[in-house]
Design a protein around this motif. Structure first.
Motif, PDB file in Angstrom:
ATOM      1  N   TYR A 159     108.209  25.278  23.967  1.00  0.00           N
ATOM      2  CA  TYR A 159     107.029  25.758  24.675  1.00  0.00           C
ATOM      3  C   TYR A 159     106.905  25.069  26.050  1.00  0.00           C
ATOM      4  O   TYR A 159     107.104  23.863  26.178  1.00  0.00           O
ATOM      5  N   ASP A 210     100.856  18.801  26.134  1.00  0.00           N
ATOM      6  CA  ASP A 210     100.372  19.885  25.265  1.00  0.00           C
ATOM      7  C   ASP A 210     101.300  20.030  24.057  1.00  0.00           C
ATOM      8  O   ASP A 210     102.487  20.327  24.214  1.00  0.00           O
ATOM      9  N   HIS A 212     100.653  22.268  21.739  1.00  0.00           N
ATOM     10  CA  HIS A 212     100.574  23.701  21.454  1.00  0.00           C
ATOM     11  C   HIS A 212     100.453  23.996  19.961  1.00  0.00           C
ATOM     12  O   HIS A 212     101.124  24.898  19.429  1.00  0.00           O
ATOM     13  N   GLU A 262      91.569  25.882  23.678  1.00  0.00           N
ATOM     14  CA  GLU A 262      91.872  27.018  24.549  1.00  0.00           C
ATOM     15  C   GLU A 262      91.814  28.344  23.794  1.00  0.00           C
ATOM     16  O   GLU A 262      91.567  29.381  24.405  1.00  0.00           O
TER      17      GLU A 262
END
Ligand code: EZ4
Ligand code: CO
Length: 402
Positions: A159, A210, A212, A262
């Motif tokens: 990612y 991050d 993710h 998010e």
């Protein structure tokens, strides 16, 4: 003042964006972003088929009542499609309010709390050396805060890593592509990455990372603990957050600050995380979180528990959402940081805007309303193209979180 007309614009200047335009009898109109990456047309239909007919004739200044009408009135509450649609209506109404009162939206949310909005950039590379080069490049551009991601030895895809020479864009045209994932090599690699970044760039730079949503809480606790010597600004989305209580496990094992949210669309997604002080930063963004009306409540609730904001600002939020986030960041006391991934030149041309970036800070601009427009003639040259986010599989083929 009355809402006389509303329409949904879908355009793809490099990637898809869905924009709601609400018009009034006075000639003033407002824009709202309702882009939901990979599920764009569902929100467009929700707006055109179910929302727009209900708001014609309403007073656009009634942002709170219209929000409650669309949220409670649907009976079927929450969810990314519903809340992105409500978010677009809400942003367009705040835009109209600002234009009608001839003032930037930040003045309607509390006025200026700061001179500029601290923004962080994305640096990435296929390996540690390439990631370091990208950190240096962003530091040259003036950034004081940089998120760092790098390829993982032994994994073909990770990612956040761009193909060489291209900007990173998570969604790809066509059907979903497949990525591969293994937790162990990732957990071994990330502390090495940040040791090098600190060694080369020193203590001053704010560093972010991050995950993710790819770790379990106990794995995230291990990573956070091993990253402690490198003093991250935050570790983002360490684990999926449907189980809010999972973040208690992370919290009990590390002092690395935690950011999440998010993909949240409701204040209830963050309720336990905030009131138990399991997180430090809430990453909800205006368009996906039901607009400024709900996000302001999230921020005020967070303020009671030392939680600051860090609005999601990837390219899949249009310049309309970025502008709304910047007005919000300017006006709330417990602002933390703003994510910034610049849009393509084509996108910036379709959405001319007044916000700016200089010396690591973003400014919302002084134009009335949100300060963003939509060039509909130019937008029409970029028709919608089907695109999806990738899916992710472990090395044995098991589907996992992307
Ligand atoms: O993958 O917005 O912090 N930013 C991110 C993004 C997300 C995309 C998904 O559409 O995690 O890059
Ligand atoms: Co993220």
């Amino acid at each position: 003042m009355k809402i006389t007309r509303a329409s949904v614009n879908i355009t793809s200047p490099g990637r898809n964006f869905v924009t709601l335009k609400i018009e009034t009898g006075e000639g003033i109109y407002g824009l709202g972003d309702s882009t939901l990456n990979g599920r764009e047309l569902a929100v467009a239909s929700y707006l055109s088929d179910h929302v727009i007919p209900c708001i014609i004739g309403r007073d656009p200044f009634e942002t709170e009542d219209i929000w409650q009408y669309l949220y409670r009135g649907a009976y079927w509450r929450r969810g990314p499609v519903t809340m992105a649609a409500i978010g677009a209506v809400d942003l367009a109404l705040w835009d109209i309010k600002g234009k009608a009162l001839n003032t930037p939206v930040y003045n309607l949310l509390g006025g200026k709390c700061r001179e500029g909005v601290l923004a962080y950039a994305h640096a990435n590379g296929k390996d540690i050396d390439h990631a370091l080069e990208d950190v240096a490049r962003h530091r040259e551009m003036g950034y004081k805060a940089i998120r760092v991601q790098s390829g993982i030895p032994g994994l073909a895809t990770t990612y956040g890593i761009a193909r060489s020479g291209e900007k990173y864009e998570p969604a790809e045209r066509g059907l979903p592509s497949e990525c591969e994932w293994a937790t162990e090599p990732y957990l071994r690699h990330v502390p090495k990455l940040f040791a090098r970044v600190r060694q080369v760039f020193g203590e001053e730079l704010h560093l972010l990372h991050d995950c993710h949503h790819r770790l379990t809480p106990i794995e995230a606790g291990r990573l956070g603990k091993e990253l402690e010597p490198f003093h991250l600004f935050w570790l983002e989305d360490p684990a999926p957050a449907e189980l809010q209580q999972g973040f208690k496990v992370i919290r009990e094992h590390t002092t690395t600050p935690i950011a999440v949210g998010e993909v949240f669309n409701s204040i209830w997604d963050a309720h336990d995380l905030i009131r138990n002080q399991w997180i430090d930063y809430i990453r909800m963004t205006p368009s996906h979180a039901g607009g400024l009306t709900q996000l302001k409540k999230v921020a005020d609730f967070g303020a009671l528990y030392h939680v600051r904001t860090g609005c999601h600002g990837a390219t899949d939020m249009s310049p309309v959402c970025m502008a709304a986030a910047l007005h919000f960041d300017t006006a709330i006391h417990n602002f933390g940081i703003q994510e910034r991934v610049p849009h393509s030149e084509e996108t910036d041309a379709v959405f001319p805007h007044h916000y700016t970036f200089k010396d690591g800070l973003m400014l919302a601009g002084e134009a009335p309303g949100l300060g963003v427009d939509l060039d509909e003639a130019l937008a029409a040259k970029y028709p919608y193209q089907r695109a999806y986010l990738p899916i992710n599989r472990k090395l044995d083929g098991t589907l996992t979180d992307w």
